[in-house]
Design a protein around this motif. Structure first.
Motif, short mmCIF file in Angstrom:
data_model
loop_
_atom_site.label_atom_id
_atom_site.label_comp_id
_atom_site.label_asym_id
_atom_site.label_seq_id
_atom_site.Cartn_x
_atom_site.Cartn_y
_atom_site.Cartn_z
N ASP A 152 0.82 -1.23 -0.05
CA ASP A 152 -0.01 -0.07 -0.19
C ASP A 152 0.96 1.11 0.03
OD1 ASP A 152 -1.36 2.46 0.70
OD2 ASP A 152 -2.75 1.11 1.97
N ASN A 153 0.99 1.88 -1.10
CA ASN A 153 1.98 3.12 -1.09
C ASN A 153 1.79 4.08 -0.24
OD1 ASN A 153 -0.49 3.11 -3.42
ND2 ASN A 153 0.65 5.18 -3.67
N ARG A 154 0.49 4.30 -0.02
CA ARG A 154 0.29 5.39 1.06
C ARG A 154 0.73 5.21 2.33
NH1 ARG A 154 -5.03 8.20 -2.00
NH2 ARG A 154 -3.77 8.98 -3.61
N ALA A 155 0.33 3.79 2.68
CA ALA A 155 0.84 3.34 4.11
C ALA A 155 2.40 3.20 4.05
CB ALA A 155 0.15 2.02 4.19
N LEU A 156 3.03 2.99 2.82
CA LEU A 156 4.52 3.06 2.76
C LEU A 156 5.18 4.41 3.20
CD1 LEU A 156 7.32 1.61 1.85
CD2 LEU A 156 6.52 2.35 -0.49
N LEU A 157 4.58 5.61 2.66
CA LEU A 157 4.80 6.78 2.75
C LEU A 157 4.82 7.28 4.13
CD1 LEU A 157 3.53 8.21 -0.59
CD2 LEU A 157 5.78 8.05 -0.16
N SER A 158 3.74 6.93 4.72
CA SER A 158 3.42 7.25 6.04
C SER A 158 4.58 6.59 7.04
CB SER A 158 2.00 6.82 6.51
OG SER A 158 1.65 6.83 7.87
N ALA A 159 4.66 5.13 6.88
CA ALA A 159 5.64 4.46 7.54
C ALA A 159 7.06 5.16 7.45
CB ALA A 159 5.74 3.06 7.26
N LEU A 160 7.45 5.41 6.18
CA LEU A 160 8.55 6.10 5.94
C LEU A 160 8.93 7.51 6.67
CD1 LEU A 160 9.20 5.35 2.09
CD2 LEU A 160 10.63 4.73 4.23
N LEU A 161 7.87 8.09 6.49
CA LEU A 161 7.97 9.40 7.58
C LEU A 161 8.19 9.23 8.80
CD1 LEU A 161 5.07 11.64 6.00
CD2 LEU A 161 7.34 11.91 5.94
N GLU A 162 7.35 8.22 9.62
CA GLU A 162 7.77 8.05 10.56
C GLU A 162 9.06 7.43 10.98
OE1 GLU A 162 5.70 9.00 13.23
OE2 GLU A 162 7.15 7.77 14.75
N ALA A 163 9.60 6.47 10.22
CA ALA A 163 10.86 5.80 10.51
C ALA A 163 11.71 6.89 10.41
CB ALA A 163 11.19 4.96 9.58
N ASN A 164 11.71 7.80 9.45
CA ASN A 164 12.62 9.04 9.37
C ASN A 164 12.74 9.62 10.43
OD1 ASN A 164 14.36 9.23 6.62
ND2 ASN A 164 12.24 8.98 5.95
N ARG A 165 11.47 10.16 11.10
CA ARG A 165 11.35 10.78 12.32
C ARG A 165 11.97 10.14 13.70
NH1 ARG A 165 5.85 11.47 11.08
NH2 ARG A 165 5.59 13.38 9.77
N ALA A 166 11.81 8.75 13.72
CA ALA A 166 12.41 8.05 14.62
C ALA A 166 13.70 7.96 14.67
CB ALA A 166 11.64 6.67 14.68
N ALA A 167 14.29 8.10 13.34
CA ALA A 167 15.77 8.03 13.19
C ALA A 167 16.68 9.38 13.50
CB ALA A 167 16.14 7.25 11.84
N GLY A 168 15.94 10.29 13.46
CA GLY A 168 16.28 11.82 13.84
C GLY A 168 16.42 12.53 12.44
N VAL A 169 15.83 12.21 11.55
CA VAL A 169 15.97 12.88 10.02
C VAL A 169 14.96 13.96 10.47
CG1 VAL A 169 15.16 12.97 7.71
CG2 VAL A 169 16.07 10.87 8.77
N THR A 170 15.50 15.28 10.04
CA THR A 170 14.69 16.30 9.99
C THR A 170 14.16 16.76 8.57
OG1 THR A 170 16.59 17.78 9.84
CG2 THR A 170 15.95 17.45 11.95
N PHE A 171 12.81 17.63 8.71
CA PHE A 171 12.21 17.95 7.63
C PHE A 171 12.23 19.51 7.30
CE2 PHE A 171 10.85 13.96 8.82
CZ PHE A 171 10.70 13.15 7.39
N ASP A 172 12.48 20.00 6.10
CA ASP A 172 12.57 21.55 5.81
C ASP A 172 11.49 21.67 4.90
OD1 ASP A 172 12.86 24.07 5.08
OD2 ASP A 172 14.98 24.17 5.58
N ARG A 173 10.28 22.32 5.19
CA ARG A 173 9.20 22.18 4.05
C ARG A 173 9.46 23.28 3.27
NH1 ARG A 173 4.67 18.97 5.44
NH2 ARG A 173 5.15 17.54 7.07
N ALA A 174 10.15 22.99 2.27
CA ALA A 174 10.76 24.39 1.61
C ALA A 174 10.97 23.63 -0.21
CB ALA A 174 11.94 24.86 1.66
N THR A 175 10.86 24.39 -1.10
CA THR A 175 11.07 24.04 -2.39
C THR A 175 12.47 24.63 -2.66
OG1 THR A 175 8.75 24.19 -2.97
CG2 THR A 175 10.24 24.43 -4.83
N VAL A 176 13.21 23.60 -3.17
CA VAL A 176 14.39 23.99 -3.99
C VAL A 176 14.44 24.65 -5.27
CG1 VAL A 176 16.96 23.05 -4.45
CG2 VAL A 176 15.50 22.37 -2.45
#
Ligand SMILES: Cc1cc2nc3c(=O)[nH]c(=O)nc-3n(C[C@H](O)[C@H](O)[C@H](O)COP(=O)(O)OP(=O)(O)OC[C@H]3O[C@@H](n4cnc5c(N)ncnc54)[C@H](O)[C@@H]3O)c2cc1C
Length: 369
Positions: A152-176
């Protein structure tokens, strides 16, 4: 370890970011709406190295098989790290033919699949209906492919967001908007970022980032795909399908991918129309006609969503992963029809690339492609 900025919020960026953080890097994902947009959000989530095998693309098929081999371990690790289910389903896929000419095309395809040593078996019409009772009685048989799975690609994306957060990855909500030597990222809000290393994993968005004019930065073009999401018929409890069904309907390809919640994903068109994501009535009509021709029960389902996404296509349909002509700026894009399937493999290639570790000959060839 290096401070790495990963540009993009789709499955390629998020899986690469997670893998890089697991390799000890300090990672920031730079994207306006991570995990909620792009081709990754609209996709069907098929993990289909065999039914995606096309004449003349044997190198891609080898890569897709390698990608599929990464999925069991990746799915297990991601579910454990995120505490979320990703709907990874290994039931298998059935491709069916509507008429005799579609049957002849499927037989040609089966011969090609067998020439590559792929696991696929010819099935009669009644064998197909034994596997999938909801099929139309007038079909001309098909091909059973046990090794083509789905997530389920949407569940996959949600899990990736959570795994990234749990691993300490930060998010900058910007466009390059641009990348320059340094490496430096220029953002639409005027800020400038100076990480040690950059991974450009923005799908078709790569072509909108200035500063990358020289080779070897890949040419990526948008290939539009319409796709539908259907809910169960009111009052029903049993799902219409329990496995992915692909079909050839008077020469048109269609697929129906069942989700664990009883919903169905129906796709997809393949259109060269530039960066246009307008949902067009004719495409929705065509998908529904083809889907109901092989599974008539589709008529009763609830139409929940019609969407269009842009696959990042390359001239040979192979992904592009490598260093750009700017020091310490890499790219990972061009995953065309198989970015969900190839995400775990791509993430490990990106981590090896940035860590300057040796790769297998197959993956070295991919990086040089
Ligand atoms: C209809 C359809 C069905 C599909 N079905 C399947 C399938 O069943 N199985 C499969 O394996 N693949 C499938 N695909 C292909 C797959 O979806 C893609 O190959 C994959 O999603 C590409 O991922 P990506 O992360 O490279 O790009 P995307 O998912 O498109 O993500 C790009 C990201 O980059 C961000 N971005 C863009 N520009 C910038 C910028 N300048 N600055 C910051 N961020 C930026 C966007 O906001 C977005 O978050 C399908 C695609 C479509 C369209």
């Amino acid at each position: 370890m290096a401070q790495v900025h990963v540009v993009g919020g789709g499955v390629i960026a998020l899986s690469s970011a997670w893998e890089l953080s697991r390799n000890g890097h300090e990672v920031t994902v730079v994207s306006p709406t991570p995990g909620r947009d792009g081709a990754s959000w609209v996709a069907a989530g098929m993990l289909a190295p065999v039914t995606e095998a096309q004449f003349g693309e044997s190198a891609l098929t080898v890569l897709l098989l390698e990608g599929a081999g990464r999925w069991p371990a990746f799915a297990g690790a991601l579910e454990a790290a995120s505490g979320q289910s990703i709907g990874y389903d290994t039931t298998g896929t059935l491709t069916v033919a509507l008429d005799t000419s579609d049957r002849a095309s499927l037989d040609d395809l089966l011969a090609y699949q067998h020439s590559l040593g792929l696991d696929a078996a010819r099935r009669s019409a009644s064998e197909c209906r034994d596997l999938v009772p909801a099929l139309s009685p007038s079909l001309r048989g098909g091909i059973e492919v046990p090794g083509d799975h789905q997530v389920d690609n949407r569940a996959l994306l949600s899990a990736l967001l959570e795994a990234n957060r749990a691993a300490g990855v930060t998010f900058d909500r910007a466009t390059v908007t641009a990348v320059a030597a340094g490496p430096e990222l220029v953002l639409a809000d005027g800020r400038r970022l100076l990480p040690d290393q950059v991974v450009l994993a923005a799908g078709v968005g790569l072509s909108g980032i200035a500063g990358l004019d020289g080779a070897p930065t890949p040419e990526v073009r948008p290939v539009k795909g319409h796709i539908l999401r259907l809910g169960p018929a009111p009052g029903t409890t049993a799902p219409l399908l329990a496995r992915t069904v692909r079909g050839l309907v008077r020469g048109h390809s269609v697929y129906l991918v069942p989700r664990g919640d009883g919903s169905l994903v129906v796709g997809a068109t393949v259109e060269e129309r530039g960066a246009d994501t307008t949902v067009q009535a004719g495409a929705v009509h065509e998908l529904l006609c083809d889907a109901r021709a092989i599974v008539p029960g589709v008529d009763e389902l609830e139409l929940r969503e019609a969407a269009a996404g842009l696959r990042p296509g390359t001239p040979d349909n192979m992904p592009r992963i490598g260093w750009s002509d700017i020091d310490n700026v890499a790219f990972a894009t061009g995953h065309y029809r198989n970015g969900i399937l190839l995400a775990p493999l791509t993430a490990s290639v990106v981590a090896d690339l940035l860590g300057r570790r040796p790769m297998t000959p197959l993956l070295e060839a991919l990086v040089r492609a």
